[in-house]
Design a protein around this motif. Structure first.
Motif: not given
Length: 1366
Positions: A1021, A1024-1025, A1051, A1054-1058, A1068, A1109
Motif C-alpha cells: 500500500p 501504491g500511495t 496509475y 498503483a493498480l498493480n500494487c493493490l 490506500i 483508481l
C-alpha cells in the motif's frame, strides 16, 4: 385507607349564570342564605370490571361546596386528559347528594339539582369516543374534554324549579333518574309537604316541549301540572313532619320505585308509573326503645339501596337517635298481586359517633363516622354472619405530624422542607393555599410544578423571615429560633389546609369489583386490603381479641402481638431513631435492640416489663408463634419470574393487559401501600427484636428448655434481623425520590446498555411530567414491575376467563408480587437493573451500600452495577475494582448470566472470559483505554488454555497501547500474539508509521513468518500511495504533454500494487496537502492586529479502492487523448474535474470519448447532445473553414455504418452522427430528443423530418408543447390533426400507437391542455395568416369526417366545430 394519588386537579372552570339574585321559591329567603353541607359521590361504569372493556377500572366522582360542583373522571389503567371540570352556579346552591350520573349506550348523562334549578349534562360515552376498544396509549381523552361545547342554557336540559309547589327549605333530600324514553326526572321535597317530580323531556325530541311537574300525595292522589300551577288551597297543605329526609330510586323494566324516608320515621315506597304509594313501613317498630324517638323528628335518618340480580333489592336504613344509632337492613318482598312488604334481615347498633355516610352491599355495611374528637373512622360489618354485631375498623392514613422535630445539628429550613415535601405528606393544593395565605397575596397561585412550588415556598418564607430580622442584631441561638418560628408558622398553615382537604365526605363502593373509595373534600383515597399481621398490630386493644378464632395457636399469636404492641407503645422517638440509624449506618440491629431494651428497663415507670412478662406467660409455644409471625412477613422465594407477557395469548388480550393498572393513580396507590406495609412491618420487626432480647434475658423461666433458647438466639434472632433490614431498605426506597434525567444523558445511557444487551428490561424513557415527584419504587413499578406482575397474574387462561376483576384479590396479589420484586434476598434483580436503566445512579449506589453487609444474594450483580455507577460518574479505577470483584460470581447469578448471553460472543470461551469481553466493550464505549489495558491484562491470566481469547486480548492491548502512544508496549503485545493469522493490519501500519519504526526493523526480520507477512502487506500500500502521490503532483506541478503521458503509467503501477493484496486490504489513503493559513507568510499564531488565531483544520481523509483508481486511470488517459488531439488544452486538462473535462471534449469534437467519460462518472449526456447539435447547426450555415475543420473531429468519432452508395458531406455526416446517438442512448421519456429539438428551435433551425418522425413515436404531446413554446402554430395544428387521425386509426404506427381507439381497446389520451392552448391562440390571431391554418383544418375535417367510426363521431365533431368557430 391509603392515600390514592388523585390529589392534584387541574380544573377547567366554567361559571354559569342562570338566575338573578331573587328569593328562593316558596321560602322567601335570599339564595345566598341557602347554604347546604358539602357532599360528594361517584359513579362506576357498568363494565368497569370486564377485562376487554373501554370503561375498565374507570369511574367519575364529584364534590359539591355551596354553588360549586367539581367533577373528575378517574381511571386505574390509563391517565385521562382534561378529566376535571369545575362548574360554578351563580346565585344557586347545590343540594347535598344532588348529582346523579347515568350511563346509556351512547352517552353519559349527569343530572344536577340546585335549590333553584335542575340541569341535565349530556356527554359522549367513552365507548363512542375511540375508534377501537383496544387501548394501547398511556394517555386518553376524558369525557369532559369537550365540555366547552355543551350548551348549558338549552331549554331541553335546564329548568327553573317552579314556585308552585316550590322547594322545601326544611329538607334537602333529592333523587333523580332517567326514564325509558330518555327523559330526566327529578324528585324533590315540596314546600307544602310531600314529593313533587319534575320531568325534562328526552334530549333528542323535536319541537318545543316544556317540562312537566307532578306531585305525589300520601293519599295516593296525583295531580299533574302541565302549563299552570294549582293553588295551594285546592291541594291542601301538609306539615314539615311529612317531609322526606332521604330518598332513593330503584328502576325496573317497566316502572320506577321511589323510596322516601320521612321525618315521621316512616319509609314509603311510591310507584312512579301508577303514581300511588305502594307501601308504608314504620321504622320505629324495629327499634327496641322508641318512646323518646317517636316524639323527635328524624332529621338525621339516611337511606341506601343495594340491588343484586340473584338476591333482589336490599334496603338499608340508618335511624339517628340522640344516644345510639341503629342500622336496619330489609329485603323487599313482592307477591303476585303486586303487594310489597319488607323482610327484616338485621338490626345493628352503633355508638354515639356522628354518621357522615354509609354504603350498603348485599352482605355488608360500610360506614363513615366522626367521633367525639372529630377524627374520621371507617367501619364495616357483615350483617348476615356477624351475630355479635362487632364492627371492623379500618386503619386510616394519619395526617402529617403536628410538629417537626429539629435536632441541634440540623438546619431549620432544610428540615422543614424535607418534612413538607416528603412523599405523601401534603398535596399540591394544600401547599398552594398555605403559600397564598402566608404571603397575603390576592392573586391565586395555580399551575406551579413541584420544583417551582418548592422554590416559591423557600423564597417566600425566607423573605418574610429576613424582613423581620433586618434591623436587629441577634445571636446564633436567637437567629435560629426566629427561623424555626417562621417555618413553623408556614407548616401550621400547611397542616390546616391539608386537614381541610382531607375532610371525608362520602364512601363510594364498586359493586362489580368490590372496591371502596373514600371521597374527601380535596382528594381521593382508596380502602385496600390489609394482611393479617398488619391488621393485628394496628387494631385497638379492645378489638384485638375478637379478630382471631379462639384456638390454642391463634391465642399464642394474639398474645405475642399484644406483647409487641406494649413494646411499640413504650418505644420513644429517640429509640426509633436509634434503630433507624443503626440500619442506615450498616450496624447490627441486634445490638441496637439490646440497647433499646436497656433503655426501656432503665426508664420503666409503668411496669412495662411486668405486663410483658405476664403476657409471655400466656403463650404456650413462643418459638412457634414467633416462627409463624416471621414466615408471614418473609417474601423470600426462589421462584423465577417470567419476563414479559405470554406470547401464546391472543394479541388483543396482550394489548388489554398491557395497560391494566397502569395509571399514575394506581401506581401511586400501590407504592404508598407498599411503603405503609414496609413501615408497619419494620416496627413489628423492631419490637420483635426487642422482645427476643428480653427473652434472652429471661432465659429458661419462659422457654421450655435450654435448646429452644439456643434456637431463638441463633436462628429466629438472625431471621428477624434480616427481615428488619429488608423492610428498612424497602421503606427507604419507597420514600427516596427519583431524579430528573436530561434526555441526552438517557441517550448516552442507552448506548452503554445496548453494548450490554440490557435495553429490554430497563426504563429508558424520560420521567413523565407529574404533579408531584416520583419515588424510585413508583418509577420501578410503572416501568418494569407492573408488566411482570400482570404477566404473573394472567399467565393462565383460567385467570382470563373469570367474570371480572376483583379488586381486593388483585390488589393483594399486586402488592405481594411487588414486594417479591423488591425483596433484597430474592434472585430477581429487576429493581437495581431498572435504576441503572433510568440513570438513577446516586440512588442505586445508596441502595447497594445498604445491602452490602448482610445481603448475600446477587453480590456480583450489585458489584457490577456499582462499577457502572462509578464509571458514569468518572471514577474509573473504582469501577474497574468493582468489575473485577463481580467476575467471581459469573455463572452463579441470573443477571450476570443474562449479561454474557449474547449471539455475537463465541460460546466456546468460558463464561468469565465472555464477561470480560462485555466489560471491555463497555469501557471502549466510554473511551477509557488505560482501564481496558488493565482489565485485558488481568483477563489474559484467565485464558491460559484458550489461545483464541489470548489473541483477542493481546490485540486489544496492542491497539490501545498504540492509541496512547505506548509504541514499545504495543510492539511487545504484538510479538506475543499467539495467532499468526490474526488481522492487525491497520494497527500495524500505524506502528510502522511511528518513530520507533527504524529501531524495530532488524527485529522484524527475525520475528517470524507472521510478522514478515504483515511487513509485506505494509509496503505494497505504501508503494501504491507513492505512485498515486506522484500522479497527483504531476497533475498539479507538471502541466505538459510529457506529464500527462506519465500519469496513466503511475496509475497502472498503483493498480498493480493493490492487485497483489487481498481484496479487503486493497485500498490506500488519498494523500492530502497540509492545512494552509489564510495569510501566506504571516505568523501562524497571531493575526494582523496581534490577536490569537484559531489553528487551521486539516483536510478530510479519503479512502480510495481499486474501482476508484481504475476510474482515475481512465480519466488520465482521456486527458492525454484530449491533449494529443488539441495541444492548446494541455495546460488546463492536467487538474480538471470530470465535468470540466466533458465540456472540453465536446468543444474539441471528441463526442465518443465524452460519452464514455459521462457513463463512467454518472454524468448526464445532455451537454454532449447540446454540443453536437450546435456543431450541426454551425456546419449547416457555416463556411468552407468550418467544413474543413469538421472532417477532423468527425473522423475522431466512430459511426455505426458507412455510406458507400452516394457522396456525402460534412453536415450530413454530423446529422447522421446525431441520429445514431439518439438511437443508441435512448432513455425513458427521451430527454435527449427534447434537448436537441429545443436547441434547434432556439436557433430558428427547422426540424429535420427524421427527428420529427422519431419524436412522434416517442412523445407527440411533448413535441406539440415545444411547437407552442416556440410559436410554431402551423406545425402544431398539423401535428394535432395527424395525432387525432392516428388515434382514430389513420397512421397510428407513425405515432407509436399500438391500438387505435375502438370499443374494445384501452383508453387513449390526448393532450387536451395543449390543444386548448392552440385553439385559443388560433382564435386570437384569426385576422392574420392563421386563417389559412383554420381553413386547412376545416378542409381536412370535411374530407375525413365521413370515414370516422360512428362510435367517436361526437368527440371528433366537437373538435372540428371548435376549429370552425375560430
Amino acid at each position: 385507607g391509603l392515600h390514592g394519588g388523585s390529589d392534584e386537579r387541574g380544573f377547567i372552570v366554567l361559571v354559569l349564570y342562570f338566575l338573578p339574585c331573587s328569593p328562593i321559591a316558596g321560602g322567601g329567603l335570599s339564595p345566598t342564605a341557602a347554604r347546604y353541607t358539602d357532599s360528594a359521590g361517584g359513579y362506576w361504569y357498568q363494565q368497569n370490571a370486564q377485562l376487554g372493556s373501554v370503561t375498565r377500572n374507570r369511574f367519575i366522582h364529584w364534590a359539591t361546596s355551596g354553588g360549586t360542583l367539581e367533577l373528575m373522571e378517574e381511571s386505574l389503567d390509563i391517565n385521562l386528559l382534561s378529566n376535571a371540570i369545575q362548574l360554578k352556579f351563580q346565585n344557586c346552591s347545590l343540594l347535598p347528594g344532588g348529582v346523579h350520573i347515568f350511563e346509556t349506550q351512547n352517552h353519559v348523562v349527569i343530572l344536577i339539582l340546585t335549590n333553584q334549578t335542575v340541569h341535565r349534562l349530556i356527554l359522549p360515552h367513552p365507548a363512542r369516543m375511540y375508534r377501537s376498544e383496544l387501548i394501547s396509549e398511556s394517555h386518553m381523552q376524558s369525557v369532559f374534554t369537550d365540555i366547552g361545547k355543551v350548551h348549558f342554557r338549552d331549554p331541553l336540559n335546564y329548568c327553573v324549579i317552579p314556585t308552585v309547589p316550590g322547594l322545601s327549605v326544611h329538607s334537602s333530600a333529592s333523587a333523580a333518574w332517567l326514564s325509558s324514553d330518555g327523559g330526566a326526572l327529578f324528585a324533590l321535597p315540596s314546600a307544602t309537604g310531600g314529593i313533587f317530580v319534575l320531568q325534562l323531556p328526552s334530549y333528542d325530541v323535536h319541537g318545543m316541549t316544556s317540562p312537566s311537574v307532578l306531585e305525589l300525595k300520601q293519599s295516593s292522589v296525583m295531580q299533574r301540572l302541565l302549563t299552570g300551577w294549582m293553588p295551594t288551597a285546592i291541594r291542601g297543605d301538609q306539615g314539615p313532619s311529612d317531609l322526606p329526609v332521604s330518598m332513593s330510586v330503584h328502576c325496573r323494566e317497566h316502572d320506577t320505585l321511589l323510596f322516601a324516608l320521612y321525618q315521621d320515621h316512616k319509609l314509603r315506597m311510591w310507584s312512579y308509573k301508577d303514581q300511588i304509594c305502594l307501601m308504608v313501613a314504620d321504622m320505629l317498630e324495629f327499634v327496641p326503645v322508641n318512646k323518646d324517638l317517636r316524639l323527635a323528628a328524624g332529621t338525621g335518618h339516611k337511606l341506601q339501596l343495594s340491588y343484586s340480580e340473584t338476591l333482589g333489592l336490599y334496603i338499608g336504613v340508618y335511624l339517628h337517635a340522640p344516644k345510639q344509632g341503629q342500622f336496619c337492613v330489609f329485603q323487599l318482598v313482592s307477591t303476585e298481586s303486586h303487594r310489597y312488604s319488607l323482610d327484616h334481615i338485621s338490626s345493628l347498633f352503633t355508638s354515639q359517633e356522628t354518621l357522615i355516610d354509609f354504603t350498603l352491599t348485599t352482605s355488608e355495611i360500610w360506614a363513615l363516622w366522626h367521633d367525639d374528637e372529630n377524627q374520621t373512622t371507617v367501619k364495616y360489618i357483615n350483617f348476615e354472619q356477624n351475630v355479635a354485631g362487632q364492627w371492623n375498623q379500618v386503619s386510616m392514613q394519619p395526617l402529617p405530624s403536628e410538629e417537626v422535630d429539629i435536632r441541634d445539628n440540623q438546619h431549620p429550613r432544610e428540615t422543614f422542607m424535607e418534612a413538607i415535601f416528603a412523599p405523601g405528606q401534603f398535596t399540591n393544593a394544600a401547599l398552594l393555599k398555605a403559600l397564598q395565605i402566608y404571603s397575603q397575596g390576592t392573586e391565586r397561585l395555580t399551575d406551579l410544578s413541584w420544583d417551582e412550588l418548592k422554590k416559591q415556598i423557600t423564597t417566600t418564607v425566607e423573605n418574610e423571615f429576613q424582613g423581620n430580622v433586618a434591623e436587629y442584631e441577634f445571636s446564633h441561638e436567637e437567629f435560629r429560633q426566629l427561623q424555626v418560628e417562621s417555618w413553623s408558622k408556614f407548616y401550621a398553615y400547611c397542616l390546616q389546609y391539608q386537614e381541610e382537604l382531607s375532610r371525608p365526605l362520602a364512601l363510594l363502593w364498586n359493586q362489580c369489583s368490590n372496591m371502596v373509595c373514600l371521597l374527601k373534600k380535596g382528594q381521593l383515597s382508596f380502602l385496600v386490603p390489609c394482611s393479617l399481621m398488619d391488621h393485628l398490630y394496628l387494631l385497638p386493644d379492645e378489638q384485638l381479641i375478637n379478630e382471631v378464632e379462639k384456638s390454642e395457636f391463634t391465642h399464642d399469636l394474639v398474645s405475642l402481638v399484644q406483647c409487641l404492641r406494649l413494646i411499640g407503645e413504650s418505644v420513644t422517638v429517640e429509640m426509633t431513631l436509634k434503630m433507624e440509624m443503626a440500619c442506615f449506618c450498616r450496624q447490627s440491629p441486634e445490638r441496637a435492640a439490646e440497647q433499646i431494651l436497656k433503655d426501656l428497663i432503665a426508664n420503666d415507670t409503668e411496669n412495662l416489663m411486668e405486663d410483658i412478662h405476664s403476657k409471655l406467660q400466656e403463650i404456650k409455644n413462643p418459638i412457634g408463634a414467633i416462627g409463624v409471625l416471621i414466615r408471614e412477613m418473609d417474601y423470600e422465594t426462589d421462584m423465577e419470574m417470567e419476563r414479559g407477557f405470554n406470547i401464546v395469548q391472543p394479541l388483543n388480550v396482550r394489548m388489554h393487559l398491557s395497560q391494566l393498572y397502569g395509571s399514575s393513580t394506581t401506581v401511586n396507590m400501590v407504592c404508598r401501600c407498599v411503603c405503609k406495609m414496609s413501615m408497619t412491618r419494620f416496627f413489628i420487626c423492631r419490637d420483635l427484636l426487642i422482645l427476643q432480647q428480653l427473652l434472652l434475658r429471661l432465659g429458661d423461666a419462659v422457654m421450655l428448655g435450654g435448646g429452644q433458647l439456643f434456637h431463638t438466639q441463633q436462628n429466629l434472632l438472625h431471621r428477624t434481623s434480616l427481615l428488619l433490614l429488608s423492610y428498612y431498605v424497602i421503606r427507604w426506597a419507597s420514600q427516596r425520590l427519583a431524579s430528573d434525567v436530561p434526555v441526552d444523558e438517557l441517550e448516552s445511557n442507552l448506548q452503554h446498555l445496548s453494548v450490554l444487551k440490557l435495553t429490554d428490561s430497563s426504563a429508558l424513557a424520560p420521567l413523565k411530567l407529574v404533579s408531584s415527584p416520583q419515588t424510585i419504587v413508583e418509577l420501578f413499578f410503572q416501568e418494569v414491575a407492573r408488566k411482570h406482575t400482570i404477566s404473573q397474574l394472567f399467565q393462565s387462561d383460567a385467570a382470563l376467563d373469570e367474570a371480572g376483576l376483583n379488586w381486593p384479590q388483585m390488589f393483594s396479589a399486586i402488592c405481594s408480587y411487588l414486594l417479591q420484586f423488591l425483596w433484597p434476598s430474592n434472585p430477581c434483580f429487576l429493581f437495581p437493573e431498572c435504576l441503572m436503566g433510568a440513570c438513577q445512579y446516586t440512588q442505586l449506589q445508596e441502595y447497594i451500600r445498604l445491602l452490602e453487609p448482610w445481603c448475600h444474594v446477587n453480590v456480583g450483580s450489585c458489584r457490577f452495577l456499582m462499577g457502572h455507577c462509578h464509571l458514569v460518574m468518572g471514577e474509573g479505577h473504582k469501577a474497574l475494582d468493582c468489575f473485577c470483584q463481580a467476575a467471581s460470581e459469573v455463572g452463579k447469578e441470573e443477571f450476570l448470566d443474562r449479561l454474557i448471553r449474547s449471539e455475537d460472543v463465541e460460546m466456546t470461551s468460558t463464561p468469565r472470559l465472555q464477561y470480560y469481553d462485555k466489560v471491555l466493550r463497555l469501557l471502549d464505549t466510554m473511551g477509557l483505554p488505560e482501564l481496558i489495558i488493565q482489565l485485558a491484562t488481568l483477563a489474559i491470566t484467565e485464558a491460559t488454555d484458550d489461545w483464541r481469547s489470548q489473541a483477542t486480548l493481546r490485540t486489544c492491548i496492542f491497539k490501545h497501547h498504540l492509541d496512547l502512544g505506548h509504541n514499545s508496549q504495543a510492539y511487545e503485545a504484538l510479538i506475543h500474539n499467539p495467532d499468526s493469522n490474526y488481522c492487525i493490519r491497520p494497527e500495524f501500519l500505524k506502528l510502522c508509521s511511528s518513530r520507533c519504526f527504524g529501531l524495530r526493523f532488524p527485529q522484524f526480520l527475525t520475528a517470524g513468518i507472521a510478522i514478515l507477512n504483515v511487513w509485506f502487506l505494509f509496503f505494497l500500500p505504501i508503494a501504491g500511495t507513492v505512485m498515486f502521490e506522484y500522479e497527483m503532483r504531476l497533475g498539479r506541478e507538471v502541466r505538459t504533454l510529457a506529464g500527462l503521458q506519465k500519469q496513466p503509467n503511475c496509475y497502472l503501477a498503483a493498480l498493480n500494487c493493490l492487485r497483489l493484496i487481498r481484496p479487503e486490504y486493497a485500498w490506500i489513503v488519498q494523500p492530502a496537502s497540509g492545512a494552509v493559513y489564510e495569510r501566506p507568510g504571516g505568523s501562524p499564531k497571531r493575526s494582523h492586529d496581534g490577536e490569537c488565531t484559531v489553528a487551521p483544520m486539516g483536510s478530510q481523509i479519503e479512502i480510495l479502492e481499486l474501482q476508484d483508481l481504475e476510474r482515475e486511470c481512465m480519466l488520465a488517459r482521456i486527458r492525454l487523448t484530449l491533449a494529443q488531439h488539441d495541444p492548446s488544452t494541455t495546460a488546463i486538462t492536467g487538474n480538471s474535474s470530470p465535468k470540466e473535462l466533458v465540456t472540453l471534449l465536446v468543444q474539441a469534437g471528441l463526442f465518443d470519448t465524452a460519452i464514455s467519460l459521462c457513463q463512467t462518472y454518472n454524468i448526464s449526456l445532455k451537454p454532449v447532445f447540446e454540443g453536437l447539435t450546435f456543431k450541426c447547426v454551425k456546419l449547416q450555415f457555416g463556411g468552407e473553414a468550418a467544413l474543413t475543420e469538421a472532417w477532423d473531429w468527425l473522423a475522431a468519432n466512430q459511426f455505426s455504418s458507412v455510406i458507400t452508395t452516394k457522396e456525402t458531406s460534412a453536415p450530413d455526416e454530423a446529422w447522421r452522427l446525431l441520429s445514431s446517438y439518439l438511437d443508441k442512448y435512448e432513455c425513458p421519456n427521451s430527454p435527449y430528443h427534447r434537448c436537441v429539438i429545443s436547441k434547434l428551435l432556439s436557433h430558428g433551425v427547422p426540424l429535420p423530418n427524421w427527428l420529427i418522425n422519431s419524436y412522434k413515436k416517442v412523445d407527440p404531446a411533448e413535441l406539440l408543447r415545444l411547437y407552442l413554446n416556440y410559436d410554431l402554430l402551423e406545425e402544431a395544428a398539423e401535428l394535432v390533426l395527424e395525432y387525432v387521425d392516428a388515434i382514430l386509426g389513420k397512421g397510428h404506427d407513425y405515432f407509436g400507437i399500438e391500438f387505435p381507439l375502438s370499443a374494445t381497446t384501452p383508453i387513449v389520451w390526448l393532450p387536451y391542455s395543449a390543444i386548448d392552448q392552440l385553439l385559443q391562440t388560433l382564435g386570437e390571431n384569426a385576422a392574420n395568416h392563421h386563417n389559412m391554418v383554420v381553413g386547412i383544418c376545416n378542409e381536412k375535417h370535411n374530407l375525413s369526417l365521413e370515414c370516422k367510426m360512428d362510435l367517436f363521431k361526437s368527440s371528433y365533431i366537437l373538435i372540428n366545430q371548435l376549429y370552425r368557430t375560430h
